[in-house]
Design a protein around this motif. Structure first.
Motif, PDB file in Angstrom:
ATOM      1  N   THR A 168       0.809  -1.225   0.000  1.00 17.58           N
ATOM      2  CA  THR A 168       0.000   0.000   0.000  1.00 17.58           C
ATOM      3  C   THR A 168       0.837   1.267   0.000  1.00 17.58           C
ATOM      4  OG1 THR A 168      -0.173  -0.109   2.417  1.00 17.58           O
ATOM      5  CG2 THR A 168      -1.952  -1.124   1.128  1.00 17.58           C
ATOM      6  N   ASP A 169       2.156   1.113   0.095  1.00 17.14           N
ATOM      7  CA  ASP A 169       3.014   2.299   0.030  1.00 17.14           C
ATOM      8  C   ASP A 169       4.320   1.920  -0.654  1.00 17.14           C
ATOM      9  OD1 ASP A 169       4.352   0.825   1.934  1.00 17.14           O
ATOM     10  OD2 ASP A 169       3.787   2.110   3.611  1.00 17.14           O
ATOM     11  N   VAL A 182       3.126   1.106 -11.861  1.00 15.54           N
ATOM     12  CA  VAL A 182       1.848   0.664 -12.418  1.00 15.54           C
ATOM     13  C   VAL A 182       2.094   0.081 -13.797  1.00 15.54           C
ATOM     14  CG1 VAL A 182      -0.462   1.351 -13.174  1.00 15.54           C
ATOM     15  CG2 VAL A 182       0.527   2.354 -11.107  1.00 15.54           C
ATOM     16  N   ARG A 192       5.724  -0.718  -4.606  1.00 16.02           N
ATOM     17  CA  ARG A 192       4.311  -1.072  -4.695  1.00 16.02           C
ATOM     18  C   ARG A 192       3.987  -1.307  -6.171  1.00 16.02           C
ATOM     19  NH1 ARG A 192      -0.498   3.358  -3.795  1.00 16.02           N
ATOM     20  NH2 ARG A 192      -2.281   2.039  -4.371  1.00 16.02           N
ATOM     21  N   THR A 226       1.249  -2.312  -9.037  1.00 18.51           N
ATOM     22  CA  THR A 226      -0.170  -2.393  -9.379  1.00 18.51           C
ATOM     23  C   THR A 226      -0.311  -2.816 -10.830  1.00 18.51           C
ATOM     24  OG1 THR A 226      -0.782  -0.640  -7.819  1.00 18.51           O
ATOM     25  CG2 THR A 226      -2.332  -1.098  -9.607  1.00 18.51           C
ATOM     26  N   HIS A 249       5.689   3.647  -6.439  1.00 14.73           N
ATOM     27  CA  HIS A 249       4.492   3.061  -7.060  1.00 14.73           C
ATOM     28  C   HIS A 249       4.716   2.806  -8.551  1.00 14.73           C
ATOM     29  CE1 HIS A 249      -0.200   3.083  -7.372  1.00 14.73           C
ATOM     30  NE2 HIS A 249       0.340   1.909  -7.621  1.00 14.73           N
ATOM     31  N   ASP A 258      -0.981   8.829  -7.843  1.00 15.28           N
ATOM     32  CA  ASP A 258       0.280   8.711  -7.116  1.00 15.28           C
ATOM     33  C   ASP A 258       1.278   7.792  -7.821  1.00 15.28           C
ATOM     34  OD1 ASP A 258      -0.938   6.275  -6.673  1.00 15.28           O
ATOM     35  OD2 ASP A 258      -0.574   6.240  -4.506  1.00 15.28           O
ATOM     36  N   THR A 259       1.012   7.468  -9.077  1.00 14.25           N
ATOM     37  CA  THR A 259       1.915   6.613  -9.845  1.00 14.25           C
ATOM     38  C   THR A 259       3.263   7.304 -10.043  1.00 14.25           C
ATOM     39  OG1 THR A 259       0.075   5.590 -11.042  1.00 14.25           O
ATOM     40  CG2 THR A 259       2.255   5.428 -12.045  1.00 14.25           C
ATOM     41  N   ASP A 260       4.345   6.582  -9.760  1.00 20.44           N
ATOM     42  CA  ASP A 260       5.687   7.099 -10.009  1.00 20.44           C
ATOM     43  C   ASP A 260       6.214   6.657 -11.369  1.00 20.44           C
ATOM     44  OD1 ASP A 260       6.240   8.391  -7.400  1.00 20.44           O
ATOM     45  OD2 ASP A 260       6.050   6.343  -6.627  1.00 20.44           O
TER      46      ASP A 260
END
Length: 482
Positions: A248-249, A254, A277, A279, A252, A290-292
């Motif tokens: 959850t942290d 995706v 994280r 996804t 991030h 909040d995608t990096d």
């Protein structure tokens, strides 16, 4: 004389690939020289064998690793790679033979059986034991005519079958008893016994159900295998198994869940990292703000999946992500999508034509009939760290952003990057399995990595073999081989 044993399932995704990998490692630990075999596989998650001499299903590459031997095209002589809802590429002995619809493929199967048996015979000549994985289920008796994947092969090669059922999805008694009910006498005679996979909780709670299967089928039971918690540390082959890591942290990442996603085990090492994280973005879901890093993965059909990407609105989301200062990495087909245009003049992946790309890299891709299949060692341009991986693609990509290479293979530049370095594309699969590269690359995002990916996979295979030794009657199971 070499012996063989086949694991078939009561359905798809019951864990056959993992069971075969575990049995292979267990047999090796007993001092046997073992080879894996799958007559026919359907998957877009492929591996390039040593020397770039062809491709096989990713599961068979993992099983070869479990055996401690290099992957070889004979381990999976027929590989079907879906390109649409009706059609698939047919790979025979590692090379593309044709692309056809399901009804047309059925007419090919009688000729393909000989290729399957030839590969099987070659494997048998070099080992003590061959452990075979079926495909789908033998209960699909409507497909029994000319079958080369399950009972058709088992009968032709006279190989005993152990039937595996998945209790986690429910109805395992009906799975077993129902399978026996629809098999004809000849096929049923090949079944030497059964085992139950994926039990959660105390296996003794299933004692009555287990005995009921024994009584109703007359088959020998080889045990109930509890849920293996570390299964996620092994590369998955089925896109149905593709999921994030549940964190959850952290940083991030995706990955876009494309409709024809291919070679998605690229993500496995990233998903195992502490501080990351992961996804997998499902259809109809917006890109999280909040995608990096966005990863556009490989695909079996680049233009079709580019249309799919746009239908989800992900093209707009990615543009907004880039404006916010985010990073994007395209791998193989994802790299092609990042360019200005994808041109398929010969209709290699579908109807001939051209599609505008996302325009995030100033490169253009032209599809061509020649397929690149090669294992490579490269050096990341930005960090100088070494990586090993493989290329498996059609099409050539070129343009001004190729002057800023993602990596170098010897004196040849590979991939491309934007001027600010936040958008990158590469044809290299398996790059994150290289510890040096992954650690250096993640450190650039402030993520510290201590994991050795190869060691973790090896340890997991050993743990799986020990898990199966503890809970299954492997002495009895291996004694069935002939």
């Amino acid at each position: 004389m070499t012996k063989a044993l086949m694991i078939q399932g009561t359905g798809s995704n019951v864990g056959k690939s993992m069971l075969v990998a575990g049995l292979c490692r267990a047999a090796v630990r007993r001092g046997l020289n073992v080879r894996p075999f799958k007559p026919q596989n359907m998957s877009n998650n492929a591996a390039v064998v040593a020397g770039g001499n062809g491709e096989i299903g990713r599961a068979q590459a993992l099983q070869a690793l479990a055996c401690g031997v290099p992957a070889h095209v004979d381990m999976n002589p027929i590989l079907l790679k879906p390109e649409s809802d009706q059609g698939a590429a047919v790979i025979v002995n590692g090379q593309h033979l044709t692309t056809c619809r399901a009804r047309d493929y059925a007419r090919l199967k009688p000729d393909l059986m000989q290729a399957v048996l030839n590969s099987f015979d070659r494997l048998k000549s070099e080992c003590d034991l061959v452990i075979i994985e079926g495909a789908g289920s033998p209960a699909e008796v409507n497909l029994r005519a000319n079958d080369i994947a399950n009972m058709g092969f088992a009968c032709a090669a006279d190989v005993p079958v152990i039937l595996a059922g998945d209790i986690d999805r429910g109805g395992v008694i009906a799975q077993m008893v129902g399978t026996q009910a629809v098999l004809d006498a000849g096929d049923e005679a090949q079944v030497a016994g059964f085992m139950i996979n994926k039990f959660r909780g105390d296996p003794r709670l299933f004692d009555d159900g287990y005995q009921m299967i024994c009584d109703k089928t007359g088959w020998a039971g080889f045990g109930v295998l509890p849920w293996f918690d570390k299964a996620g540390f092994l590369p998955a082959e089925d896109a149905l198994d593709l999921r994030g890591n549940g964190d959850t942290d952290g940083f991030h990442v995706v990955c876009l869940g494309l409709s024809r996603i291919a070679n998605f085990d690229d993500l496995d090492p990233i998903g195992m990292e502490d501080g990351v994280r992961l996804t997998i973005l499902k259809a109809g879901t917006a890109l999280p703000v909040d995608t990096d890093l966005v990863i556009i993965p490989g695909t079996k059909s680049t233009r079709q999946d580019l249309t799919f990407l746009r239908a989800q609105g992900w093209d707009v989301d990615i543009q907004a992500h880039v404006r916010r200062g985010g990073h994007v990495l395209g791998i193989c087909g994802g790299y092609q999508m990042l360019g200005t245009e994808i041109d398929d003049p010969h209709g290699i992946e579908g109807p001939a034509g051209s599609s505008p790309g996302l325009g995030l890299l100033n490169v253009k891709t032209v599809m061509s009939p020649e397929k690149t299949l090669t294992q490579v060692t490269a050096r990341h341009q930005a960090s100088g760290s070494e990586m090993t991986g493989y290329e498996i693609h059609i099409g050539e990509t070129d343009g001004p952003d190729r002057d800023r290479a993602f990596a170098n293979i010897g004196n040849t530049s590979e991939g491309a990057a934007s001027e600010n370095g936040r958008i990158c594309g590469t044809y290299l699969h398996g790059l994150f399995a290289a510890d040096e590269f992954r650690k250096t690359w993640l450190s650039g995002f402030g993520v510290a990595s201590e994991m050795n990916y190869g060691t973790r996979v090896e340890e997991t295979l050993d743990a799986l073999a020990a898990h199966m030794e503890e809970h299954l009657d492997l002495d009895g199971l291996f004694a069935c081989a002939r």
